[in-house]
Write a protein that holds these residues in place. Structure first.
Motif, PDB file in Angstrom:
ATOM      1  N   HIS A 109       0.823  -1.217   0.000  1.00 41.50           N
ATOM      2  CA  HIS A 109       0.000   0.000   0.000  1.00 41.50           C
ATOM      3  C   HIS A 109       0.855   1.264   0.000  1.00 41.50           C
ATOM      4  CE1 HIS A 109      -3.951  -1.861   0.270  1.00 41.50           C
ATOM      5  NE2 HIS A 109      -3.471  -2.713   1.158  1.00 41.50           N
ATOM      6  N   TYR A 110       1.784   1.319  -0.952  1.00 40.43           N
ATOM      7  CA  TYR A 110       2.693   2.460  -1.028  1.00 40.43           C
ATOM      8  C   TYR A 110       1.921   3.745  -1.338  1.00 40.43           C
ATOM      9  CZ  TYR A 110       6.907   5.124  -1.932  1.00 40.43           C
ATOM     10  OH  TYR A 110       7.912   6.063  -1.858  1.00 40.43           O
ATOM     11  N   TYR A 111       2.312   4.823  -0.644  1.00 34.86           N
ATOM     12  CA  TYR A 111       1.700   6.128  -0.892  1.00 34.86           C
ATOM     13  C   TYR A 111       2.804   7.158  -1.057  1.00 34.86           C
ATOM     14  CZ  TYR A 111      -1.716   9.911  -0.727  1.00 34.86           C
ATOM     15  OH  TYR A 111      -2.508  10.987  -1.057  1.00 34.86           O
ATOM     16  N   SER A 112       2.752   7.904  -2.169  1.00 37.95           N
ATOM     17  CA  SER A 112       3.817   8.853  -2.477  1.00 37.95           C
ATOM     18  C   SER A 112       3.680  10.126  -1.635  1.00 37.95           C
ATOM     19  CB  SER A 112       3.781   9.221  -3.963  1.00 37.95           C
ATOM     20  OG  SER A 112       4.684  10.273  -4.228  1.00 37.95           O
ATOM     21  N   PRO A 113       4.762  10.591  -1.031  1.00 31.35           N
ATOM     22  CA  PRO A 113       4.740  11.863  -0.293  1.00 31.35           C
ATOM     23  C   PRO A 113       4.370  13.055  -1.173  1.00 31.35           C
ATOM     24  CG  PRO A 113       6.702  10.601   0.253  1.00 31.35           C
ATOM     25  CD  PRO A 113       6.055   9.904  -0.898  1.00 31.35           C
ATOM     26  N   GLU A 114       4.492  12.927  -2.493  1.00 32.70           N
ATOM     27  CA  GLU A 114       4.123  14.024  -3.396  1.00 32.70           C
ATOM     28  C   GLU A 114       2.624  14.315  -3.372  1.00 32.70           C
ATOM     29  OE1 GLU A 114       5.612  13.849  -7.399  1.00 32.70           O
ATOM     30  OE2 GLU A 114       7.287  12.575  -6.799  1.00 32.70           O
ATOM     31  N   LEU A 115       1.846  13.374  -2.862  1.00 28.20           N
ATOM     32  CA  LEU A 115       0.392  13.504  -2.905  1.00 28.20           C
ATOM     33  C   LEU A 115      -0.202  14.113  -1.633  1.00 28.20           C
ATOM     34  CD1 LEU A 115      -0.398  10.048  -4.530  1.00 28.20           C
ATOM     35  CD2 LEU A 115      -0.663  12.283  -5.621  1.00 28.20           C
ATOM     36  N   LEU A 164      -1.710   2.437  -2.151  1.00 29.92           N
ATOM     37  CA  LEU A 164      -2.822   2.677  -1.225  1.00 29.92           C
ATOM     38  C   LEU A 164      -4.152   2.535  -1.946  1.00 29.92           C
ATOM     39  CD1 LEU A 164      -3.619   3.463   1.664  1.00 29.92           C
ATOM     40  CD2 LEU A 164      -3.624   5.848   0.910  1.00 29.92           C
ATOM     41  N   ASN A 165      -4.330   3.310  -3.024  1.00 33.27           N
ATOM     42  CA  ASN A 165      -5.564   3.219  -3.807  1.00 33.27           C
ATOM     43  C   ASN A 165      -5.305   3.428  -5.299  1.00 33.27           C
ATOM     44  OD1 ASN A 165      -7.833   2.650  -2.011  1.00 33.27           O
ATOM     45  ND2 ASN A 165      -7.322   4.607  -1.031  1.00 33.27           N
ATOM     46  N   GLY A 166      -4.218   2.854  -5.789  1.00 27.79           N
ATOM     47  CA  GLY A 166      -3.955   2.883  -7.223  1.00 27.79           C
ATOM     48  C   GLY A 166      -3.466   4.206  -7.769  1.00 27.79           C
ATOM     49  N   GLU A 167      -2.904   5.066  -6.914  1.00 30.63           N
ATOM     50  CA  GLU A 167      -2.409   6.365  -7.377  1.00 30.63           C
ATOM     51  C   GLU A 167      -1.234   6.169  -8.346  1.00 30.63           C
ATOM     52  OE1 GLU A 167      -4.173   6.484  -3.325  1.00 30.63           O
ATOM     53  OE2 GLU A 167      -2.479   5.401  -4.185  1.00 30.63           O
ATOM     54  N   LYS A 168      -1.282   6.830  -9.480  1.00 34.25           N
ATOM     55  CA  LYS A 168      -0.228   6.675 -10.490  1.00 34.25           C
ATOM     56  C   LYS A 168       1.128   7.095  -9.935  1.00 34.25           C
ATOM     57  CE  LYS A 168       0.723   7.581 -15.371  1.00 34.25           C
ATOM     58  NZ  LYS A 168       0.233   8.257 -16.602  1.00 34.25           N
ATOM     59  N   LYS A 169       1.163   8.196  -9.201  1.00 36.91           N
ATOM     60  CA  LYS A 169       2.431   8.649  -8.627  1.00 36.91           C
ATOM     61  C   LYS A 169       2.968   7.643  -7.616  1.00 36.91           C
ATOM     62  CE  LYS A 169       2.144  13.646  -9.313  1.00 36.91           C
ATOM     63  NZ  LYS A 169       2.153  14.987  -8.677  1.00 36.91           N
ATOM     64  N   GLY A 170       2.062   6.971  -6.920  1.00 37.95           N
ATOM     65  CA  GLY A 170       2.491   5.936  -5.979  1.00 37.95           C
ATOM     66  C   GLY A 170       3.113   4.755  -6.690  1.00 37.95           C
ATOM     67  N   ALA A 175       8.009   1.764  -8.095  1.00 41.88           N
ATOM     68  CA  ALA A 175       8.817   1.109  -9.124  1.00 41.88           C
ATOM     69  C   ALA A 175      10.269   1.596  -9.081  1.00 41.88           C
ATOM     70  CB  ALA A 175       8.206   1.349 -10.496  1.00 41.88           C
ATOM     71  N   LYS A 176      10.480   2.872  -8.769  1.00 44.31           N
ATOM     72  CA  LYS A 176      11.847   3.386  -8.671  1.00 44.31           C
ATOM     73  C   LYS A 176      12.597   2.722  -7.522  1.00 44.31           C
ATOM     74  CE  LYS A 176      10.968   7.930 -10.743  1.00 44.31           C
ATOM     75  NZ  LYS A 176      10.911   9.393 -10.507  1.00 44.31           N
ATOM     76  N   LYS A 177      11.903   2.474  -6.423  1.00 44.76           N
ATOM     77  CA  LYS A 177      12.548   1.794  -5.292  1.00 44.76           C
ATOM     78  C   LYS A 177      12.861   0.339  -5.645  1.00 44.76           C
ATOM     79  CE  LYS A 177      10.668   4.752  -1.642  1.00 44.76           C
ATOM     80  NZ  LYS A 177      11.961   5.355  -1.262  1.00 44.76           N
ATOM     81  N   LEU A 178      11.975  -0.295  -6.390  1.00 44.11           N
ATOM     82  CA  LEU A 178      12.224  -1.670  -6.802  1.00 44.11           C
ATOM     83  C   LEU A 178      13.365  -1.743  -7.812  1.00 44.11           C
ATOM     84  CD1 LEU A 178       8.552  -2.992  -7.144  1.00 44.11           C
ATOM     85  CD2 LEU A 178      10.056  -3.003  -5.140  1.00 44.11           C
ATOM     86  N   ASP A 179      13.493  -0.717  -8.643  1.00 41.79           N
ATOM     87  CA  ASP A 179      14.629  -0.639  -9.570  1.00 41.79           C
ATOM     88  C   ASP A 179      15.951  -0.654  -8.802  1.00 41.79           C
ATOM     89  OD1 ASP A 179      13.688  -0.674 -12.197  1.00 41.79           O
ATOM     90  OD2 ASP A 179      13.135   1.441 -12.144  1.00 41.79           O
ATOM     91  N   GLU A 211      -8.604  15.408  -2.853  1.00 39.81           N
ATOM     92  CA  GLU A 211      -8.860  15.595  -4.267  1.00 39.81           C
ATOM     93  C   GLU A 211      -8.534  14.327  -5.041  1.00 39.81           C
ATOM     94  OE1 GLU A 211     -10.189  18.185  -5.641  1.00 39.81           O
ATOM     95  OE2 GLU A 211     -10.126  19.603  -3.954  1.00 39.81           O
ATOM     96  N   PRO A 212      -9.289  14.008  -6.108  1.00 34.37           N
ATOM     97  CA  PRO A 212      -8.959  12.846  -6.938  1.00 34.37           C
ATOM     98  C   PRO A 212      -7.566  12.998  -7.539  1.00 34.37           C
ATOM     99  CG  PRO A 212     -11.150  13.670  -7.451  1.00 34.37           C
ATOM    100  CD  PRO A 212     -10.507  14.697  -6.573  1.00 34.37           C
ATOM    101  N   SER A 213      -6.854  11.890  -7.655  1.00 34.49           N
ATOM    102  CA  SER A 213      -5.537  11.908  -8.302  1.00 34.49           C
ATOM    103  C   SER A 213      -5.544  10.933  -9.473  1.00 34.49           C
ATOM    104  CB  SER A 213      -4.427  11.541  -7.314  1.00 34.49           C
ATOM    105  OG  SER A 213      -4.533  10.195  -6.910  1.00 34.49           O
ATOM    106  N   GLU A 214      -4.542  11.052 -10.333  1.00 34.02           N
ATOM    107  CA  GLU A 214      -4.505  10.260 -11.555  1.00 34.02           C
ATOM    108  C   GLU A 214      -4.414   8.776 -11.242  1.00 34.02           C
ATOM    109  OE1 GLU A 214      -2.078  10.223 -15.842  1.00 34.02           O
ATOM    110  OE2 GLU A 214      -1.344  11.421 -14.137  1.00 34.02           O
ATOM    111  N   ILE A 215      -5.225   7.982 -11.935  1.00 37.08           N
ATOM    112  CA  ILE A 215      -5.254   6.545 -11.711  1.00 37.08           C
ATOM    113  C   ILE A 215      -4.308   5.829 -12.674  1.00 37.08           C
ATOM    114  CG2 ILE A 215      -7.651   6.640 -10.941  1.00 37.08           C
ATOM    115  CD1 ILE A 215      -8.402   5.344 -13.664  1.00 37.08           C
TER     116      ILE A 215
END
Length: 520
Positions: A109-115, A164-170, A175-179, A211-215
């Motif tokens: 359930h990763y959540y990006s701090p940018e959001l 967390l809920n499919g946020e594109k930024k998340g 993926a960068k951490k997995l890289d 606010e809704p974020s990009e899916i």
């Protein structure tokens, strides 16, 4: 010329010839001496390397065949004799079989701090959730990737609900951490969960506003994660994000996409009909090649929880069970439930229990205390076992010189945070009771809930003897919350953190090191 002069001339000629012979011998001897390096300390010599490479497998020469400096034809003849007397022996190198090992981390359930700015809207969301430390998940994942680098398993599997809920930024940040982990030589495999694709609950939290974020669409998901299993699988299902990954010649991972996300995501899971056909083809091939298959999906195969009877088990679980058992698949690993569980399949009443039955391991959420992941390991005699391990975030924080006290005492912080979130939610539902009683009743519920999530046993007798339990009996005997307490007690009679079995195929030995595996 008189006789005397003639004798003198002969003596002179013979003397010159004798001196020339001595000179030739000296030159030859000089050529056979080791070359001396002027920079070499006195007493040491550097031997000129042979032009022919020496094979490591050739035996050491005996004292009788030790070569000494010789000249010309003698040296060649001696070398040929040595080769005849002591031929080179090239032993076939046999690599020792190294059994695989995999790590399973579910429901990150990763959540990006940018959001978010971690303001009021964020904390309203976080404290209304089930105890996930959403505000520390980036740090938690940094700790996890560091720990995996040290552990160095064959693969690390993230079994769905990556965000967390499919946020594109998340998705992109994870993926960068997995890289970075793959750059350290650790292979990562992923599958989607019900939270990850076409999820319109995707949101950002700034100040008081949500606010809704990009899916992420299915195409986005493949673009972001193709390098984490999809492009490396030996087979890919065209109808879903399912694939087969080859661990080694004896073992495959059947990675199943059980999520439903067309036209939008659903909580429940199902294996598509086309995917079942594809699965049968893969299982048939594995059987022909004597390969073990471990299956990993997001949704549960079996009914694992009394408390959560809906939306956790696959909608077509009976069909999937029948297929997997017909090919004697030993284990199905899932997540989704946010509970640690192990369970063998038992047929429904009226169905014969004899025969082969699959087992399921449900991996707890990495984002909830006690922050544990699963270790699936093979032994050299083809045994297989599953255990859990708590992520050591505190060690990572200390090694990185982090000063945040919560991270330096993360296990304690995480347990307190989970108890606080759950007990606050329960407390708010206990109306018209004295505050002291509300605190005790809510505290008991949260304590049992934490053990329930971690898959550790709870002493039912002890619970029922507690004052808080009697307060529930007296004040709210027919409430849903009290029913949940009793369900959790019944569901936590055993420790669900270990499982073991023996596989059908693979390498085995007879106890004294001899390989007796079917392929040998």
């Amino acid at each position: 010329m008189n006789k005397r002069k003639k004798n003198t001339l002969l003596v002179l000629i013979y003397s010159v010839m004798f001196l020339m012979c001595l000179g030739i011998v000296a030159v030859v001897d000089r050529l056979n001496l080791p070359i001396h390096n002027e920079n070499q300390p006195p007493g040491d010599t550097i031997m000129e390397p042979s032009k022919e490479p020496v094979k490591e497998s050739e035996p050491e020469p005996s004292k009788e065949s030790v070569m000494v400096p010789t000249t010309g034809a003698e040296k060649i003849e001696s070398s040929q004799e040595t080769k005849i007397q002591a031929p080179a022996v090239i032993a076939e190198e046999v690599k020792e079989y190294k059994p695989p090992s995999i790590v399973i981390a579910s429901d990150v359930h990763y959540y990006s701090p940018e959001l978010t700015d971690y303001g009021k809207a964020f904390w309203t969301m976080a404290k209304g959730d089930d105890g996930k430390v959403v505000h520390y998940i980036p740090e938690l994942m940094d700790s996890f990737t560091r720990e995996m680098e040290g552990l160095s398993p064959s693969v690390v599997v993230l079994s769905g609900d990556l965000t967390l809920n499919g946020e594109k930024k998340g998705h992109e940040a994870l993926a960068k951490k997995l890289d970075l982990l793959e750059e350290k030589g650790v292979k990562v495999l992923v599958i989607p969960g019900n939270h990850d694709i076409n999820n319109y609950n995707s949101a950002s939290y700034m100040g008081k506003d949500r606010e809704p974020s990009e899916i992420v669409t299915p195409d986005d998901f493949y673009r972001i994660y193709s390098r984490f299993g999809y492009d490396q699988g030996i087979s890919r299902d065209e109808a879903s994000f399912s694939y087969v990954y080859e661990l080694d010649e004896y073992n495959w991972l059947l990675m199943l996409d059980s999520a439903q996300y067309v036209p939008e995501n659903k909580v429940g899971g199902r294996i598509r009909e086309e995917t079942l056909i594809w699965m049968k083809t893969q299982l048939e091939e594995a059987k022909e090649r004597s390969v073990n298959v471990i299956t990993i999906g997001h949704h549960n195969l079996l009914k694992e929880s009394i408390r959560y009877p809906m939306d956790c088990t696959l909608e077509n679980s009976e069909e999937v069970i029948e297929l997997l058992e017909s090919y004697r698949v030993p284990l199905y690993i899932s997540g989704h439930l946010h509970l640690q569980r192990t369970k063998p399949h038992k047929p429904r009443p009226g169905v014969m229990e004899e025969g082969y039955h699959i087992n399921e391991v449900v991996a707890d959420s990495l984002a909830i205390s006690p922050f544990q992941y699963g270790l699936l390991t093979w032994t050299k005699d083809n045994g297989i076992s599953y255990t859990t391990k708590e992520l050591d975030v505190a060690k990572w924080a200390k090694d990185c010189s982090i000063t945040d006290d919560n991270l330096l005492k993360f296990q304690e912080y995480g347990a307190d945070f989970l108890n606080e979130v759950v007990s606050s939610q329960v407390y708010d539902q206990l109306k018209n009771l004295p505050e002291e009683q509300r605190n005790k009743m809510a505290g008991l519920y949260s304590d049992i809930n934490r053990a329930y999530c971690a898959g550790i046993p709870v002493d039912a007798g002890w619970v029922r003897s507690e004052e808080a339990y009697r307060l529930w009996q007296r004040n709210l005997p027919d409430s849903k919350l009290f029913a949940e307490i009793n369900e959790m007690i019944r569901d936590t009679g055993s420790d669900f953190n270990t499982w073991e079995s023996v596989l059908e195929y693979g390498r085995r030995n007879d106890g004294i090191g001899n390989d007796i595996s079917p392929q040998s």
